[in-house]
Scaffold this motif. Structure first.
Motif, short mmCIF file in Angstrom:
data_model
loop_
_atom_site.label_atom_id
_atom_site.label_comp_id
_atom_site.label_asym_id
_atom_site.label_seq_id
_atom_site.Cartn_x
_atom_site.Cartn_y
_atom_site.Cartn_z
N ALA A 45 10.28 25.30 -34.55
CA ALA A 45 10.54 26.32 -33.64
C ALA A 45 9.81 27.66 -34.04
CB ALA A 45 11.85 26.68 -33.64
N GLU A 53 3.12 20.98 -26.44
CA GLU A 53 4.21 20.11 -26.39
C GLU A 53 4.52 19.45 -27.61
OE1 GLU A 53 3.19 16.98 -23.51
OE2 GLU A 53 1.34 16.43 -24.79
N ARG A 70 18.71 14.68 -29.18
CA ARG A 70 18.90 14.60 -27.70
C ARG A 70 19.43 16.04 -27.43
NH1 ARG A 70 22.06 8.63 -27.99
NH2 ARG A 70 20.26 7.64 -27.67
N ARG A 71 19.93 16.76 -28.13
CA ARG A 71 20.10 18.10 -28.03
C ARG A 71 19.25 19.17 -28.00
NH1 ARG A 71 24.78 16.61 -31.44
NH2 ARG A 71 23.96 17.94 -32.97
N ALA A 72 18.13 18.56 -28.81
CA ALA A 72 17.15 19.78 -29.08
C ALA A 72 16.34 20.07 -27.95
CB ALA A 72 16.24 19.33 -30.40
N LYS A 73 15.97 21.45 -28.15
CA LYS A 73 15.14 21.98 -27.06
C LYS A 73 13.61 22.04 -27.33
CE LYS A 73 18.83 25.01 -25.15
NZ LYS A 73 19.50 26.21 -24.88
N GLY A 74 12.90 21.89 -26.31
CA GLY A 74 11.35 22.12 -26.46
C GLY A 74 10.73 20.94 -27.35
N ARG A 76 9.94 16.45 -26.58
CA ARG A 76 10.05 15.28 -25.63
C ARG A 76 10.41 13.99 -26.57
NH1 ARG A 76 5.38 12.36 -22.42
NH2 ARG A 76 4.40 14.50 -23.08
#
Length: 340
Positions: A45, A53, A70-74, A76
């Protein structure tokens, strides 16, 4: 040596890449790295040049890593229980939407300008950008291991350096030219790809300032297993046979010299051992400013070098045995299957 295909047919997009900023897909794999995954995500980050991506393939973590991802943003997330590192990387590359791929490991921490620096050779027209990696040296053992195995990036020779897939970027056409990462190889898959790139004569350039930090094994036992597995993979894949043969020859000669009555032979082995340990010792002198630790390192480093060589020789023999079991004539093809 494989003849290099014409660049115009193998790499049709090179000129376009030079003309405009590249878009990059960052890919990585992970398995049971709960203690390190948050550090990796934070360093991702914080990139001064973030990827377009980021794709993470989890091979079936059971220690809480998946819950963090699963909770991480940004990112796939692709869940692929049982996938090896090679399989995970191939899945991520297949899912990526951009023509430039950056690869690292999810148990590493990226320097803030890692991706920015890593993409500079690609932007300049290279097929592969070879990034740097430095260990996190938290203990005396780690600093000794770093002195033995990890030359400073300034010491690297661009013409012969083999990049680690904890710090590398390449064009999609480059990885497709070698058939992706070899899923039949349990370990050493990135080195196998490196050899194929070198055989093809692709444009591989160093990005010495593109640094990731990675964590060494915590103790001697796990370090022995690591180098055992590396050497076993070399034997199965047929990599570095001259290097391993030389190691067996040197140690065999040393055993013969010390089992004989000749004093000159013993002196020759001591001189050879001093020459062998010279570069690691020189690095240790810089890494240990404390005189007491420096003195201890001068004893520990030669002993550790012998310890690691024992792991490599044991692993290589195990790999040769595994290779011969796969093939009645002792040969294994590029798909990992027995050759007729």
């Amino acid at each position: 040596m494989i003849r290099r295909p014409p660049r115009s047919t193998l790499f049709p997009y090179t000129t376009l890449f030079r003309a405009r900023p590249v878009k990059v897909s960052l890919v990585t794999t992970v398995l049971n790295a709960r203690e390190l995954i948050e550090g990796f995500l934070a360093s991702l980050a914080a990139q001064t040049r973030p990827p377009e991506e980021a794709i993470v393939v989890d091979g079936g973590s059971t220690d809480g890593t998946l819950e963090v991802l699963r909770r991480a943003k940004g990112i796939r997330l692709i869940e692929a229980p049982g996938a090896s590192i090679a399989r995970g990387r191939n899945l991520a590359i297949a899912a990526a939407t951009h023509e430039v791929i950056a690869v690292t490991d999810a148990d590493c921490e990226l320097e803030p300008d890692w991706l920015e620096r890593l993409l500079e050779p690609i932007q300049a027209g290279a097929d592969i950008a070879m990034g740097a990696y430095r260990p996190v040296t938290e203990t005396f053992l780690h600093r000794c291991l770093a002195a033995i195995n990890l030359p400073d990036p300034a010491e690297w020779d661009e013409a012969t350096f083999m990049p680690s897939s904890r710090s590398v970027a390449f064009r999609r056409s480059a990885i497709e030219a070698v058939g992706g990462y070899p899923e039949w190889l349990e370990i050493g898959e990135d080195m196998y790809v490196d050899h194929r790139w070198r055989e093809l004569g692709l444009d591989m350039r160093l990005a010495r300032e593109a640094v990731v930090r990675w964590h060494l094994r915590p103790d001697l036992r796990s370090t022995f297993v690591q180098y055992f597995r590396y050497a076993r993979g070399d034997a199965i894949a047929g990599m570095h046979p001259e290097r391993h043969a030389l190691r067996f020859g040197v140690y065999g000669g040393a055993l013969y010299a010390w089992g004989s009555r000749g004093g000159l032979r013993k002196l020759a082995t001591l001189a050879g051992a001093a020459a062998y340990a010279r570069e690691p010792v020189r690095r240790a002198l810089r890494a240990f400013p404390d005189p007491a630790e420096r003195a201890l390192a001068l004893v520990a480093i030669p002993a550790l070098m012998g310890f690691l060589d024992a792991a490599k020789m044991a692993g290589y023999l195990a790999g040769l045995a595994a290779r011969s079991r796969r093939s009645p004539v002792g040969r294994v093809g590029p798909d990992g299957q027995a050759e007729a």
